[in-house]
Design an enzyme around this catalytic site. Structure first.
Site, short mmCIF file in Angstrom:
data_model
loop_
_atom_site.label_atom_id
_atom_site.label_comp_id
_atom_site.label_asym_id
_atom_site.label_seq_id
_atom_site.Cartn_x
_atom_site.Cartn_y
_atom_site.Cartn_z
CD GLU A 291 3.28 -1.27 7.63
OE1 GLU A 291 3.64 -1.23 8.63
OE2 GLU A 291 3.40 -0.02 6.87
CG ASP B 75 -0.27 -0.12 2.45
OD1 ASP B 75 0.69 -0.82 2.58
OD2 ASP B 75 -0.79 0.37 3.50
#
Length: 400
Positions: free
Chosen positions: A145, A87
């Site tokens: 994350e 991400d």
């Protein structure tokens, strides 16, 4: 030729494609639980190289965000897992480079594009020698994350089944390209989110004597809570308490009836968080009482700290020294940030280390979460090689 030398050569042959993939991801950053294109690209490449995998669709979503792949070796053995996060962040890319983000307000400012490319490079290389591998290797392309909540999604979908060791890396501009920061013990903290709501009695600014000022309560609290770290916690034990948001009031001539504080606390131990929470609640209660108000405290524990297992670190140090020389091993960083890699370590042994991508000549020494953040791409293939060698090193030993 040994299997180690083979995989080093294979990765080197794929270096241009690893860099190309990283740049593609950098140009198309997707934030937590929105990594739809990224997931599809990962799946396409894995499919092209004949690597078995499944895309993960979190509960409540209709599209997959995240991938778990597996290479089953030609010989029996244990299972080791390698992880990358996929991400990006919600911020502007300020760099003037050909691969600058094409999505306004989104940027890979923490190096997750590099992590993904490094892991993909390792997967492709290991797939070419799978018949020689004794055991199985899983690859976690993990979403979210940055929200410290993606690892549980993969775990809920069975990614850790059969895994006895897990390995991951995070790029670091503080280490030179060609170095790996290696350290055993705690390396990332547990972070807890805090919300403290003081309640009083509002009223006109001209008549403060008939009010109970919530801003006064919150202000005293913010000032006094700093003494938790400076006067309550053992000075030899790292800890942080921060309030970054203060919301109160509607007009300059109205005394606020409510003040809301939001922040975080960080420590490397459960005991540290217990002490911080207990003291923080005590301070809040007594300050509210002193000013005739009330208070509500919400203290949410985050993912546990990342604690590197000693034998896994020894294995990595040995792999680095044998293949790249002692100069490739640097002292690891201890960071008060949170990392949900700890969720995997709660289920298996392993370690999480820093991959050097700092190069002053190329300007890749800017800290993560900055609009000018970038990495030295010469470190990407090196990262893939380390991933491969750690996995093979673990599978070829019987100590743990």
């Amino acid at each position: 030729m040994s299997i180690e030398k083979k995989v080093l050569e294979i990765v080197k042959n794929h270096e241009a494609r690893i860099i190309e993939f990283r740049r593609d991801l950098h140009m198309h950053p997707e934030t937590s639980f929105e990594e739809f294109r990224t997931t599809k690209r990962i799946s396409e490449i894995l499919t092209h190289h004949g690597i078995d995998h499944k895309m993960i669709t979190p509960k409540g979503f209709t599209e997959p965000t995240g991938v778990v792949a597996e290479i089953k070796g030609g010989k029996p053995g244990k299972t080791v897992a390698l992880r990358a996060d996929i991400d990006a962040l919600s911020m502007e890319d300020l760099k003037d480079v050909p691969y600058k983000s094409t999505y306004p307000g989104k940027m890979h400012a923490c190096g997750h594009d590099a992590h993904t490319a490094v892991l993909m490079g390792a997967a492709v290389a290991l797939a070419e020698i799978k018949d020689e591998i004794a055991g199985n290797i899983k690859f976690f392309f993990q979403p979210a994350e940055e929200l410290v909540s993606g690892a549980p999604v993969l775990i809920e979908n069975g990614c850790m089944e059969g895994v006895s060791n897990v390995f991951g890396m995070h790029v670091s501009p503080n280490l030179k390209t060609g170095q790996v920061g290696v350290i055993a013990g705690p390396v990332y903290a547990q972070a807890s989110s805090l919300k403290v709501v003081f309640k009083g009695v509002g009223g006109h600014a001209a008549a403060p004597h008939v009010t109970k000022d919530a801003i006064i309560m919150a202000s005293h609290f913010v000032t006094n809570v700093q003494t938790i770290v400076s006067r309550v916690v053992d000075p030899m034990v790292p800890a942080v308490v921060t309030f970054g948001k203060f919301s109160a009031g509607t007009r300059s001539n109205i005394i606020a009836h409510e003040a809301i504080l939001e922040g975080s606390s960080r420590s490397f131990t459960v005991e540290g968080h217990d002490l911080i929470e207990e003291t923080l609640r005590s301070y809040a209660t007594h300050i509210a009482q002193m000013h005739g108000g009330s208070v509500e405290v919400e203290y949410k524990r985050g993912t546990p700290p990342v604690v590197n297992e000693e034998k896994s670190i020894e294995l990595l140090r040995d792999v680095l020294t044998k293949n790249f020389g002692a100069e490739s091993v640097a002292k690891g960083e201890v960071i008060m940030g949170a990392e949900d890699f700890s969720c995997y370590l709660a289920m298996a042994k392993g370690c999480f280390v820093n991959l050097g991508t700092g190069n002053e000549a190329k300007g890749t020494v800017v800290s993560p979460h900055h609009g000018m953040f970038d990495i030295d791409e010469d470190g990407l293939a090196f990262g893939s090689q380390i991933m491969c060698l750690y996995a093979l090193g673990y599978l070829n030993q019987n100590e743990f």
